[in-house]
Design a protein around this motif. Structure first.
Motif, PDB file in Angstrom:
ATOM      1  N   LEU A  54       4.258  11.282  -0.531  1.00 28.01           N
ATOM      2  CA  LEU A  54       3.572  10.036  -0.886  1.00 28.01           C
ATOM      3  C   LEU A  54       4.619   8.966  -1.172  1.00 28.01           C
ATOM      4  CD1 LEU A  54       0.896   8.582  -1.568  1.00 28.01           C
ATOM      5  CD2 LEU A  54       1.213   9.347  -3.941  1.00 28.01           C
ATOM      6  N   HIS A  55       4.492   7.826  -0.504  1.00 29.76           N
ATOM      7  CA  HIS A  55       5.427   6.716  -0.683  1.00 29.76           C
ATOM      8  C   HIS A  55       4.682   5.424  -0.369  1.00 29.76           C
ATOM      9  CE1 HIS A  55       5.594   7.727   3.591  1.00 29.76           C
ATOM     10  NE2 HIS A  55       6.073   6.514   3.832  1.00 29.76           N
ATOM     11  N   GLY A  56       5.375   4.314  -0.335  1.00 30.01           N
ATOM     12  CA  GLY A  56       4.700   3.049  -0.101  1.00 30.01           C
ATOM     13  C   GLY A  56       5.530   2.083   0.715  1.00 30.01           C
ATOM     14  N   HIS A  57       4.862   1.019   1.175  1.00 37.14           N
ATOM     15  CA  HIS A  57       5.508  -0.031   1.964  1.00 37.14           C
ATOM     16  C   HIS A  57       4.893  -1.380   1.615  1.00 37.14           C
ATOM     17  CE1 HIS A  57       7.482   2.763   4.750  1.00 37.14           C
ATOM     18  NE2 HIS A  57       6.326   3.395   4.888  1.00 37.14           N
ATOM     19  N   GLY A  58       5.668  -2.427   1.839  1.00 43.13           N
ATOM     20  CA  GLY A  58       5.107  -3.762   1.950  1.00 43.13           C
ATOM     21  C   GLY A  58       4.824  -3.990   3.422  1.00 43.13           C
ATOM     22  N   PHE A  59       3.617  -3.649   3.866  1.00 39.13           N
ATOM     23  CA  PHE A  59       3.255  -3.764   5.279  1.00 39.13           C
ATOM     24  C   PHE A  59       3.084  -5.233   5.657  1.00 39.13           C
ATOM     25  CE2 PHE A  59       1.796   0.501   4.237  1.00 39.13           C
ATOM     26  CZ  PHE A  59       2.051   1.234   5.376  1.00 39.13           C
ATOM     27  N   GLU A  60       3.463  -5.572   6.885  1.00 38.24           N
ATOM     28  CA  GLU A  60       3.134  -6.886   7.447  1.00 38.24           C
ATOM     29  C   GLU A  60       2.343  -6.672   8.733  1.00 38.24           C
ATOM     30  OE1 GLU A  60       6.614  -9.346   7.812  1.00 38.24           O
ATOM     31  OE2 GLU A  60       6.599  -9.782   5.664  1.00 38.24           O
ATOM     32  N   ASN A 104      -4.465   6.644   3.030  1.00 41.57           N
ATOM     33  CA  ASN A 104      -5.094   7.921   3.387  1.00 41.57           C
ATOM     34  C   ASN A 104      -6.512   8.050   2.851  1.00 41.57           C
ATOM     35  OD1 ASN A 104      -2.053   8.199   3.006  1.00 41.57           O
ATOM     36  ND2 ASN A 104      -2.492  10.048   4.199  1.00 41.57           N
ATOM     37  N   ASP A 105      -6.846   7.273   1.818  1.00 38.56           N
ATOM     38  CA  ASP A 105      -8.178   7.362   1.223  1.00 38.56           C
ATOM     39  C   ASP A 105      -9.215   6.518   1.956  1.00 38.56           C
ATOM     40  OD1 ASP A 105      -7.064   8.976  -0.730  1.00 38.56           O
ATOM     41  OD2 ASP A 105      -6.738   7.322  -2.139  1.00 38.56           O
ATOM     42  N   ILE A 106      -8.783   5.724   2.942  1.00 38.11           N
ATOM     43  CA  ILE A 106      -9.692   4.828   3.661  1.00 38.11           C
ATOM     44  C   ILE A 106     -10.230   5.554   4.890  1.00 38.11           C
ATOM     45  CG2 ILE A 106      -9.838   2.650   4.937  1.00 38.11           C
ATOM     46  CD1 ILE A 106      -7.604   1.580   3.096  1.00 38.11           C
ATOM     47  N   LEU A 117      -8.349   6.306   8.340  1.00 38.39           N
ATOM     48  CA  LEU A 117      -6.891   6.236   8.148  1.00 38.39           C
ATOM     49  C   LEU A 117      -6.364   7.469   7.421  1.00 38.39           C
ATOM     50  CD1 LEU A 117      -6.325   2.465   7.243  1.00 38.39           C
ATOM     51  CD2 LEU A 117      -5.803   3.635   9.397  1.00 38.39           C
ATOM     52  N   GLU A 118      -6.970   8.595   7.669  1.00 38.99           N
ATOM     53  CA  GLU A 118      -6.522   9.820   7.017  1.00 38.99           C
ATOM     54  C   GLU A 118      -5.092  10.192   7.427  1.00 38.99           C
ATOM     55  OE1 GLU A 118     -10.904   9.619   7.052  1.00 38.99           O
ATOM     56  OE2 GLU A 118      -9.382   9.446   8.642  1.00 38.99           O
ATOM     57  N   ASN A 119      -4.668   9.735   8.619  1.00 36.54           N
ATOM     58  CA  ASN A 119      -3.283   9.936   9.079  1.00 36.54           C
ATOM     59  C   ASN A 119      -2.715   8.554   9.418  1.00 36.54           C
ATOM     60  OD1 ASN A 119      -0.886  11.092  10.045  1.00 36.54           O
ATOM     61  ND2 ASN A 119      -1.721  11.408  12.093  1.00 36.54           N
ATOM     62  N   ALA A 126       0.828  -1.205   0.000  1.00 36.88           N
ATOM     63  CA  ALA A 126       0.000   0.000   0.000  1.00 36.88           C
ATOM     64  C   ALA A 126       0.862   1.254   0.000  1.00 36.88           C
ATOM     65  CB  ALA A 126      -0.922   0.006   1.223  1.00 36.88           C
ATOM     66  N   ALA A 127       0.252   2.351  -0.390  1.00 35.44           N
ATOM     67  CA  ALA A 127       0.866   3.668  -0.322  1.00 35.44           C
ATOM     68  C   ALA A 127       0.295   4.439   0.867  1.00 35.44           C
ATOM     69  CB  ALA A 127       0.593   4.432  -1.617  1.00 35.44           C
ATOM     70  N   HIS A 128       1.062   5.409   1.333  1.00 34.64           N
ATOM     71  CA  HIS A 128       0.532   6.342   2.326  1.00 34.64           C
ATOM     72  C   HIS A 128       1.433   7.563   2.396  1.00 34.64           C
ATOM     73  CE1 HIS A 128       2.827   5.200   6.331  1.00 34.64           C
ATOM     74  NE2 HIS A 128       3.651   5.299   5.320  1.00 34.64           N
ATOM     75  N   TRP A 129       0.964   8.556   3.109  1.00 32.51           N
ATOM     76  CA  TRP A 129       1.772   9.715   3.465  1.00 32.51           C
ATOM     77  C   TRP A 129       1.237  10.244   4.789  1.00 32.51           C
ATOM     78  CZ3 TRP A 129      -0.504  14.772   3.302  1.00 32.51           C
ATOM     79  CH2 TRP A 129      -1.796  14.803   2.752  1.00 32.51           C
TER      80      TRP A 129
END
Length: 364
Positions: free
Chosen positions: A147-153, A191-193, A196-198, A131-134
Motif C-alpha cells: 500500500l502506497h500513494g501518489h499525487g496523480f495527474e 482499490n476500494d472503488i 479499480l480493484e487493480n 490517492a493511495a493504491h496497491w
C-alpha cells in the motif's frame, strides 16, 4: 509505419488579454494575464538552418523572435479575440517556418491548445488528485504490491475541427466534467472503488475514459501521470506508456560554421522520454512495467549520462536528430515496444522521432 522526425521548440511570453466571446460573468472576460508558452513542431527540410544539426536552435530562434512581438503586450491589440486557438493561428501565420506541423499555446501549466495546418485543434487540461493504491497481482517482492500513494495527474484531451471558430471546447467544460471524478478519487484508496480493484495507470485511464467519453464525444485521449516521470495514454483502443529520464552530457557540433561557439565542447541537461505501445496484460493490468523499462534501458543510459556524446561509437554527429536516431538503434533490441522518442536539449526544444502511430504531446 515510416519514421518521422520533428524539430520542436518552445518560448515563453507574458501578456494580458480579454476574451469577450465567453459567457457573461466568465472570469476571462476581464482583463487578466498569463505566463504563456508557445510551442512549435516542424519537419524541417535539409538546408534550412545555417548548418546541419542547427535546426533546433534555428527553430527556437525563429519562435523567440515571433513571440517577442507579443511579450508584455495587450493581446487584444493584435487580435480581436485572443483565445489560445487564435493565438496559435497568429503564430502559425507569422512564423514562416517550412514543414510546420503544429503550433501550440500553453496559457497555464494546466491548459493549452495545439493547432495543425488544417484548423484541427487539440485542447487539453490537466487535473490532480491525491490517492493511495496497491497492485494486488504483482510479484510478492514488487514495491507496488505494498500500500502506497501518489499525487496523480490526469490530462483530458479533446480533438475538434475548428472550421474557423475562435475556440474549441472551453477549458471550464473539461473542469466541470472532471469535478465529480475528482470527488470520487481524491483522498481515497483506489482499490476500494468499483472497477479499480487493480488500479494500474492503464486501468485507471480506461476507467476514466469509460466515464467521460459518453459526456464528451470529442474526448481523444486520457493521460494518467502515476509519477512525475511515468504515465499512460488511452484512446479507447490503445494503451501507450511513457518513461522519462534525464541525463547530463557534453557535445560538439562539428559541422557548425568556423567561429560558431557550438563547435566548442559544451553541454546540456537532456530530457529523454521513451514512448512504448504494447497489448494490455489482462492479468497484471499493465502493458510494460515502468521499472522494467528503466532497467532495460539502463545500459544505453549509462553510455549517455556524464559522457562526451561525440565519443559514442556509430554516432555521426551529436545534434538532437542524430542522437535520437542513435538511441533508437541502441534500445531497439531491449525495448521492441518502443515507438517514439522525445529528446529535449533545453526545456521544450529538441526533436521528436516517431515510427509508430504517435500520441498526444505532453505539456511542459
Amino acid at each position: 509505419m515510416s519514421e518521422r522526425l520533428f524539430q520542436v521548440a518552445a518560448a515563453p511570453f507574458e501578456a494580458a488579454r480579454r476574451v469577450a466571446i465567453l459567457p457573461a460573468g466568465h472570469r476571462a472576460r476581464r482583463l487578466h494575464g498569463h505566463s504563456f508558452i508557445a510551442r512549435v513542431r516542424a519537419e524541417i527540410p535539409p538546408g534550412w538552418a545555417a548548418c546541419p544539426g542547427g535546426e533546433v536552435d534555428a527553430l527556437a530562434a525563429a519562435l523567440g523572435e515571433c513571440v517577442a512581438r507579443l511579450d508584455y503586450r495587450d493581446l487584444n491589440e493584435h487580435l480581436p479575440v485572443p483565445t489560445d486557438e487564435n493565438l496559435a493561428r497568429w503564430l502559425r501565420d507569422a512564423l514562416g517556418v517550412p514543414g510546420l506541423a503544429s503550433v501550440g499555446i500553453q496559457s497555464t501549466r494546466e491548459q493549452g491548445a495545439d493547432l495543425d495546418g488544417g484548423d484541427h485543434v487539440h485542447v487539453w487540461r490537466r487535473f490532480r488528485f491525491e490517492a493511495a493504491h496497491w497492485l494486488p497481482r504483482v510479484a510478492a517482492d514488487h514495491q507496488c504490491g505494498r500500500l502506497h500513494g501518489h499525487g496523480f495527474e490526469v490530462i483530458l484531451h479533446a480533438d475538434q475541427d475548428l472550421a474557423g471558430d475562435d475556440m474549441g471546447i472551453d477549458y471550464d467544460r473539461l473542469a466541470a466534467l472532471w469535478a465529480p471524478l475528482h470527488d470520487e478519487l481524491h483522498q481515497a484508496c483506489l482499490n476500494d472503488i468499483p472497477g479499480l480493484e487493480n488500479p494500474t495507470s492503464e486501468l485507471l485511464a480506461r476507467w476514466l475514459w469509460q466515464r467521460l467519453k459518453p459526456q464528451l464525444p470529442a474526448l481523444s485521449w486520457v493521460s494518467v501521470y502515476e509519477t512525475a516521470t511515468a504515465g499512460c495514454h488511452y484512446d479507447g483502443e490503445r494503451f501507450r506508456i511513457w518513461k522519462e529520464l534525464r541525463f547530463e552530457a557534453a557535445l560538439q557540433l562539428k559541422r557548425a560554421p568556423t567561429g560558431d561557439p557550438r563547435r566548442r565542447w559544451h553541454g546540456h541537461s537532456y530530457l529523454l522520454r521513451l514512448h512504448l505501445t504494447a497489448p494490455l496484460d489482462e492479468v497484471l493490468g499493465w502493458t510494460v512495467d515502468y521499472g522494467d523499462v528503466k532497467a532495460l534501458f539502463q545500459p544505453v543510459y549509462q553510455r549517455l549520462d556524464h559522457h562526451p556524446l561525440n565519443a559514442l561509437p556509430y554516432l555521426g554527429d551529436a545534434d538532437p536528430a542524430g542522437l535520437a536516431a542513435w538511441i533508437r538503434e541502441q534500445a531497439a533490441a531491449a525495448l521492441p515496444q518502443l515507438e517514439r522518442l522525445d529528446l529535449h536539449q533545453t526545456p521544450g526544444c529538441g526533436v521528436l522521432l516517431s515510427w509508430g502511430e504517435g500520441g498526444p504531446a505532453l505539456p511542459l
